[in-house]
Write a protein that holds these residues in place. Sequence first.
Motif, PDB file in Angstrom:
ATOM      1  N   LEU A 201       0.841  -1.198   0.000  1.00  0.00           N
ATOM      2  CA  LEU A 201       0.000   0.000   0.000  1.00  0.00           C
ATOM      3  C   LEU A 201       0.874   1.245   0.000  1.00  0.00           C
ATOM      4  N   LEU A 202       0.399   2.272  -0.677  1.00  0.00           N
ATOM      5  CA  LEU A 202       1.012   3.596  -0.639  1.00  0.00           C
ATOM      6  C   LEU A 202      -0.081   4.579  -0.223  1.00  0.00           C
ATOM      7  N   ILE A 203       0.033   5.106   0.990  1.00  0.00           N
ATOM      8  CA  ILE A 203      -0.952   6.039   1.529  1.00  0.00           C
ATOM      9  C   ILE A 203      -0.379   7.443   1.470  1.00  0.00           C
ATOM     10  N   HIS A 204      -1.135   8.340   0.853  1.00  0.00           N
ATOM     11  CA  HIS A 204      -0.726   9.744   0.744  1.00  0.00           C
ATOM     12  C   HIS A 204      -1.635  10.592   1.616  1.00  0.00           C
ATOM     13  N   ILE A 205      -1.047  11.246   2.605  1.00  0.00           N
ATOM     14  CA  ILE A 205      -1.778  12.195   3.444  1.00  0.00           C
ATOM     15  C   ILE A 205      -1.468  13.584   2.893  1.00  0.00           C
ATOM     16  N   CYS A 206      -2.415  14.139   2.201  1.00  0.00           N
ATOM     17  CA  CYS A 206      -2.200  15.418   1.528  1.00  0.00           C
ATOM     18  C   CYS A 206      -2.676  16.550   2.425  1.00  0.00           C
ATOM     19  N   TYR A 207      -1.835  17.600   2.583  1.00  0.00           N
ATOM     20  CA  TYR A 207      -2.225  18.736   3.405  1.00  0.00           C
ATOM     21  C   TYR A 207      -2.609  19.948   2.575  1.00  0.00           C
ATOM     22  N   SER A 208      -2.491  19.849   1.272  1.00  0.00           N
ATOM     23  CA  SER A 208      -2.896  20.966   0.419  1.00  0.00           C
ATOM     24  C   SER A 208      -3.405  20.439  -0.914  1.00  0.00           C
ATOM     25  N   PRO A 209      -4.717  20.133  -1.000  1.00  0.00           N
ATOM     26  CA  PRO A 209      -5.771  20.218   0.029  1.00  0.00           C
ATOM     27  C   PRO A 209      -5.714  19.015   0.973  1.00  0.00           C
ATOM     28  N   ARG A 210      -6.406  19.079   2.120  1.00  0.00           N
ATOM     29  CA  ARG A 210      -6.372  18.039   3.140  1.00  0.00           C
ATOM     30  C   ARG A 210      -7.226  16.840   2.726  1.00  0.00           C
ATOM     31  N   ARG A 211      -6.597  15.696   2.484  1.00  0.00           N
ATOM     32  CA  ARG A 211      -7.335  14.477   2.161  1.00  0.00           C
ATOM     33  C   ARG A 211      -6.392  13.279   2.259  1.00  0.00           C
ATOM     34  N   TRP A 212      -6.998  12.082   2.298  1.00  0.00           N
ATOM     35  CA  TRP A 212      -6.274  10.818   2.326  1.00  0.00           C
ATOM     36  C   TRP A 212      -6.485  10.099   1.002  1.00  0.00           C
ATOM     37  N   ASN A 213      -5.400   9.582   0.422  1.00  0.00           N
ATOM     38  CA  ASN A 213      -5.471   8.774  -0.789  1.00  0.00           C
ATOM     39  C   ASN A 213      -4.699   7.482  -0.562  1.00  0.00           C
ATOM     40  N   CYS A 214      -5.205   6.397  -1.108  1.00  0.00           N
ATOM     41  CA  CYS A 214      -4.543   5.103  -0.966  1.00  0.00           C
ATOM     42  C   CYS A 214      -4.418   4.451  -2.332  1.00  0.00           C
ATOM     43  N   ARG A 215      -3.252   3.881  -2.571  1.00  0.00           N
ATOM     44  CA  ARG A 215      -2.987   3.162  -3.804  1.00  0.00           C
ATOM     45  C   ARG A 215      -2.385   1.803  -3.478  1.00  0.00           C
ATOM     46  N   THR A 216      -2.716   0.814  -4.271  1.00  0.00           N
ATOM     47  CA  THR A 216      -2.103  -0.509  -4.145  1.00  0.00           C
ATOM     48  C   THR A 216      -1.039  -0.658  -5.207  1.00  0.00           C
ATOM     49  N   CYS A 217      -0.044  -1.446  -4.910  1.00  0.00           N
ATOM     50  CA  CYS A 217       1.073  -1.649  -5.826  1.00  0.00           C
ATOM     51  C   CYS A 217       1.392  -3.132  -5.904  1.00  0.00           C
ATOM     52  N   LEU A 218       1.357  -3.686  -7.101  1.00  0.00           N
ATOM     53  CA  LEU A 218       1.752  -5.070  -7.299  1.00  0.00           C
ATOM     54  C   LEU A 218       3.271  -5.144  -7.321  1.00  0.00           C
ATOM     55  N   LEU A 219       3.824  -5.966  -6.442  1.00  0.00           N
ATOM     56  CA  LEU A 219       5.276  -6.063  -6.305  1.00  0.00           C
ATOM     57  C   LEU A 219       5.818  -7.046  -7.337  1.00  0.00           C
ATOM     58  N   SER A 220       6.519  -6.535  -8.297  1.00  0.00           N
ATOM     59  CA  SER A 220       7.148  -7.353  -9.332  1.00  0.00           C
ATOM     60  C   SER A 220       8.636  -7.071  -9.322  1.00  0.00           C
ATOM     61  N   SER A 221       9.332  -7.596 -10.319  1.00  0.00           N
ATOM     62  CA  SER A 221      10.784  -7.398 -10.375  1.00  0.00           C
ATOM     63  C   SER A 221      11.137  -5.925 -10.535  1.00  0.00           C
ATOM     64  N   SER A 222      10.300  -5.170 -11.225  1.00  0.00           N
ATOM     65  CA  SER A 222      10.530  -3.739 -11.401  1.00  0.00           C
ATOM     66  C   SER A 222       9.218  -3.011 -11.147  1.00  0.00           C
ATOM     67  N   ILE A 223       9.228  -2.132 -10.155  1.00  0.00           N
ATOM     68  CA  ILE A 223       8.040  -1.376  -9.797  1.00  0.00           C
ATOM     69  C   ILE A 223       8.099  -0.011 -10.467  1.00  0.00           C
TER      70      ILE A 223
END
Length: 542
Positions: A201-223
């Motif tokens: 998971l990659l969670i981004h806590i943004c303060y400008s503007p204030r919000r939460w975003n989440c992304r999933t990442c498939l782990l392979s040989s090259s990301i």
Amino acid sequence: MRETPVNGSTKRTFFIFFPNNYSILKRNDLSKTGFVNSGISERYNLWLLQIMVKAVVGEDTRLTSVEDRLSHSAIPAEVGLVIGKLSSVLDRGFVFDLIPTPSNDDGEPACAVLETKDDKRKPSKSKSQSSESSSLSIDSDWVAEHARQVSRMLLGGMKVVGIYVWASDIAFKNSTMILCQAMKAVSDAIRHLDPSLNEALLIHICYSPRRWNCRTCLLSSSITSSNLRPCDFKLGKVLSSLQRFRCSYNFSFRLPIYGEGGSSAQTFTDTIRKELAIHAKELNSANAMIDGDLVHNDEPCNTDGEHEIELLFPFMKDTRAEASTAKNVTGILLFTGSVFSYAYLNVKEPVSQAIADIKADIIRSLQSRLDIICDESEQDLNPTDVGDNENADGMSKIPISKLILNSSIKACHLRLPRRVLVPWLSGMFICDYLQPFESLEVVKERCIELMSMEHSSIDESKISEVETETSLLIAESMWDVISPATSASSFCLGGNVERTTDGEDETKRTSNASTASNVPILVGIFVLLLSIVLGFMLYQSD
């Protein structure tokens, strides 16, 4: 299907859509079986890369606390670890807490905001214009080392499932590749403790503007940035819905030590790692009992409280015992002790997942102890130096992790770290490993540094020392394994390694061996004399 010309040939890309997600598969990746596209004249075998986690739920109290701390701070950026669990059964991820990565040895933060040189030369630019070129600088190696050490402290059902970053929206978008490299470094660092890791998971806590975003990442040989997929994210009650399982597991490994030239030379570390890989397969085949009942279904556990798991192993042929009878075997490496395992399960997950988490925690715990010993020996190039024994120079010049196991080594007794449980969040525990020469104060310091726990929240009286001593005995003969009590008197203690002295070692072992061989003879003579006396007495009475 889309066709694009590449170097005179046609490159085909197939788009396959599903109700909830989609996957993009290239013609070069069509190598695994599992799908047949009836609309294409040729039979292509497609590899469907489906996202496991469709939604992520974060613990409301913990993540709100993290957001409040960051919003009241003056730091422009922060990076850290996401602690939680990814459930393939529920297609959902759970976030327990966010742990900030501490500053490195030079006192510099692991994450910082960079401005381009052009912006520095032109101070007349407005803040909104200059912020458009800002990006993040992340010390990926330091974040990965943090993840490696934190992974050791997590129990079953708890993992480092990704990273989070506190940054503006512009800085985040300009740093996608940097973040992917950090996630790759983290996954590589904890891969040996969690081989089944295939998504993060990659969670981004943004303060400008204030919000939460989440992304999933498939782990392979090259990301790359194409591996990142957005997913639903919300806050809720996670920790209160967890069930607790525990297991006390006793183990005993006997590995042969071959004479010089008898087998391919292997180091101490390689030998133990190989044995742990073999034992992991045996452990996976074990059945389990929960609270005294054999598990025969895959339903969730509906009862409250702490549940006891007992592992049942099938009768298997002991190949190690057969190997130990070979003529070129000159000694035995005995790895014995107990592991107190703990696991947490979401109330909707089946009990089979709790059993799998317990088994994984046992192997990860043993692997973590080995890593600690290896880390210590590499930092201290003289870990096996015990006192003023001049005859032990050959063994003390190299760390024990790189020791070659053969008949030339001296008998030694290595005491491995013991697991202790530390209260964490909402009745949950994390663990640490206590060396024989360490105190509980060291555990508190590591929890504060690595897990960002407050000093006042750690009470030494509530730290549970749940294990007996786990030891590893490298013996020169079978007698050292059969009768450790008699040979223990000749051990010298230094750090966490005990080794026999050279002076009277051989004489005492020879004496012990001769005594052991005389015992059956003396017992036989005593039984013979007793039978003669009893027979004579019975004859006289008749």
